[in-house]
Design an enzyme around this catalytic site. Structure first.
Site, PDB file in Angstrom:
ATOM      1  N   LYS A 194     -39.115   5.236  -1.240  1.00 46.54           N
ATOM      2  CA  LYS A 194     -38.169   4.234  -0.748  1.00 46.54           C
ATOM      3  C   LYS A 194     -36.840   4.923  -0.489  1.00 46.54           C
ATOM      4  CE  LYS A 194     -35.815  -0.059  -1.792  1.00 46.54           C
ATOM      5  NZ  LYS A 194     -35.796  -1.291  -2.572  1.00 46.54           N
ATOM      6  N   LYS A 247     -41.157   3.162   2.663  1.00 44.23           N
ATOM      7  CA  LYS A 247     -40.202   2.143   3.092  1.00 44.23           C
ATOM      8  C   LYS A 247     -38.883   2.781   3.486  1.00 44.23           C
ATOM      9  CE  LYS A 247     -37.671  -1.723   1.269  1.00 44.23           C
ATOM     10  NZ  LYS A 247     -37.328  -2.496   0.125  1.00 44.23           N
TER      11      LYS A 247
HETATM   12  C1  PBG Z   1     -34.747  -4.737  -3.738  1.00 47.36           C
HETATM   13  C2  PBG Z   1     -35.386  -4.629  -2.407  1.00 47.36           C
HETATM   14  C3  PBG Z   1     -34.772  -4.327  -1.167  1.00 47.36           C
HETATM   15  C4  PBG Z   1     -35.756  -4.514  -0.187  1.00 47.36           C
HETATM   16  C5  PBG Z   1     -36.940  -4.867  -0.846  1.00 47.36           C
HETATM   17  N1  PBG Z   1     -36.692  -4.916  -2.207  1.00 47.36           N
HETATM   18  C6  PBG Z   1     -33.361  -4.015  -0.826  1.00 47.36           C
HETATM   19  C7  PBG Z   1     -32.703  -2.835  -1.391  1.00 47.36           C
HETATM   20  O1  PBG Z   1     -33.299  -1.940  -1.987  1.00 47.36           O
HETATM   21  O2  PBG Z   1     -31.470  -2.818  -1.292  1.00 47.36           O
HETATM   22  C8  PBG Z   1     -35.529  -4.375   1.297  1.00 47.36           C
HETATM   23  C9  PBG Z   1     -36.492  -5.091   2.181  1.00 47.36           C
HETATM   24  C10 PBG Z   1     -36.044  -5.276   3.592  1.00 47.36           C
HETATM   25  O3  PBG Z   1     -34.993  -4.794   4.041  1.00 47.36           O
HETATM   26  O4  PBG Z   1     -36.787  -5.959   4.320  1.00 47.36           O
HETATM   27  N2  PBG Z   1     -34.815  -3.671  -4.588  1.00 47.36           N
END
Ligand code: PBG
Length: 326
Positions: A194, A247
């Site tokens: 991520k 991601k």
């Molecule tokens: C929270 C989380 C996020 C997303 C999914 N879970 C945001 C972040 O890490 O700030 C993003 C998903 C998206 O942008 O569609 N931890």
């Protein structure tokens, strides 16, 4: 010229026969945002067509999706500020609206597959995925909170736990917490690679979960790195993850490919909010043919090697298929 690749493209039937990749509804997961209360369907400015639902209306939405052939859902809570604190205690309070809603959805649609989000940010007054102390995000002190959150979600009946927090060792910690609590059948889809991406903006608006100070670069990965994704994936595999996720998806197709080539676990990709917003905006301006570009985007993620795609396009894609457009 005795070799002519165009021969394999000369008719629709032949093109269909030689097609290498496809996007079936069974590989899609549909993210849904939830709010406390009833009769609420709140639009999100930067995500046209996506709403924050109270559970009564969400049940109807899920029923409609199931009828269209979407069977998996990822649930995110938008928590009111008064429930947020430093320790994210609301996240594992068994009577919180999110866990109540999971129970209701599971009871009504036992056949639906539900995935949760595990991270502190929606519940934290600091807006970070981990515990904040003197400007630092503490790793080991965050793990018990993530463990408690996961067990509470498993108790509510979630099928897959989705740790999105990027703390070190969290998959193993969560696996052990679940097993000790008797939930050895609850799966874990780890947000493995991520990245600290600019493409989460609309999501943070949807959940009102942006960090109150600083950024997420000390835990989410540097967009410049590829080999590091292999390292994260090896750890998650060793710690007991059932699925590995990359991601965002579109700027990271090479990372999806890399993990698919190197691991036997199913690979998922999160086609995130900013990617959705970009295409929607260009479509609304008439600068791109939305109904052709959207399936092409999903196809590219599959072609890179994703078995599963988490996408806000899921419902519209199912509608396109139903209407015979793709
Ligand atoms: C929270 C989380 C996020 C997303 C999914 N879970 C945001 C972040 O890490 O700030 C993003 C998903 C998206 O942008 O569609 N931890």
């Amino acid at each position: 010229m005795h070799i002519r690749p165009r021969r394999n493209r000369k008719s629709e039937v032949i093109r269909n026969m030689v097609r290498e990749t496809g996007v079936s509804l069974t590989c899609l997961m549909y993210p849904l945002f939830m709010v406390d209360g009833s009769k609420k369907k709140i639009a999100i400015n930067s995500m046209p067509g996506i709403y924050r639902w109270s559970v009564d209306l969400l049940l109807k939405e899920i029923e409609e999706c199931l009828r269209l052939g979407i069977q998996s859902f990822v649930l995110f809570p938008a928590v009111e500020d008064r429930y947020k604190d430093k320790m994210a205690t609301y996240s594992y309070n068994s009577s919180n609206f999110y866990l109540e809603a999971i129970r209701q959805i599971k009871k009504r649609f036992p056949e639906a597959c539900l995935m949760s989000d595990v991270a502190m940010d929606p519940y934290s007054s600091d807006g970070h995925d981990g515990l904040v102390h003197e400007g630092k995000i503490l790793n080991d002190e965050t793990l018990p909170i993530l463990g408690a959150m996961s067990v509470a979600q498993a108790e509510a009946g979630i099928d897959i736990i989705g740790p999105s927090d990027m703390m070190d060792g969290r998959v193993g910690f969560i696996r052990q917490s679940l097993d000790e609590a008797g939930f050895s059948e609850t799966s874990i889809m780890s947000y493995t690679a991520k990245y600290a991406s600019a493409f989460y903006g609309p999501f943070r608006e949807a959940l009102d979960s942006a960090p109150k100070s600083g950024d997420k670069k000390t835990y989410q990965m540097d967009p410049a790195n590829r080999v590091e994704a292999l390292r994260e994936a090896s750890l998650d595999e060793d710690e007991g993850a059932d699925f590995l996720m990359v991601k965002p998806a579109l700027c990271y197709l090479d990372v999806i490919y890399l993990l698919k080539q190197n691991f036997e676990l199913p690979i998922s990709a999160y086609n995130v909010s900013g990617e959705f917003a970009m295409l929607k905006a260009a479509g609304e301006k008439g600068w791109i043919q939305y109904e052709r570009a959207m399936p092409e985007m999903l196809l590219s993620i599959r072609r890179a090697g994703a078995d599963i795609i988490l996408t806000y396009f899921a419902k519209e894609y199912a509608e396109l298929i139903k209407a015979g457009h793709t």
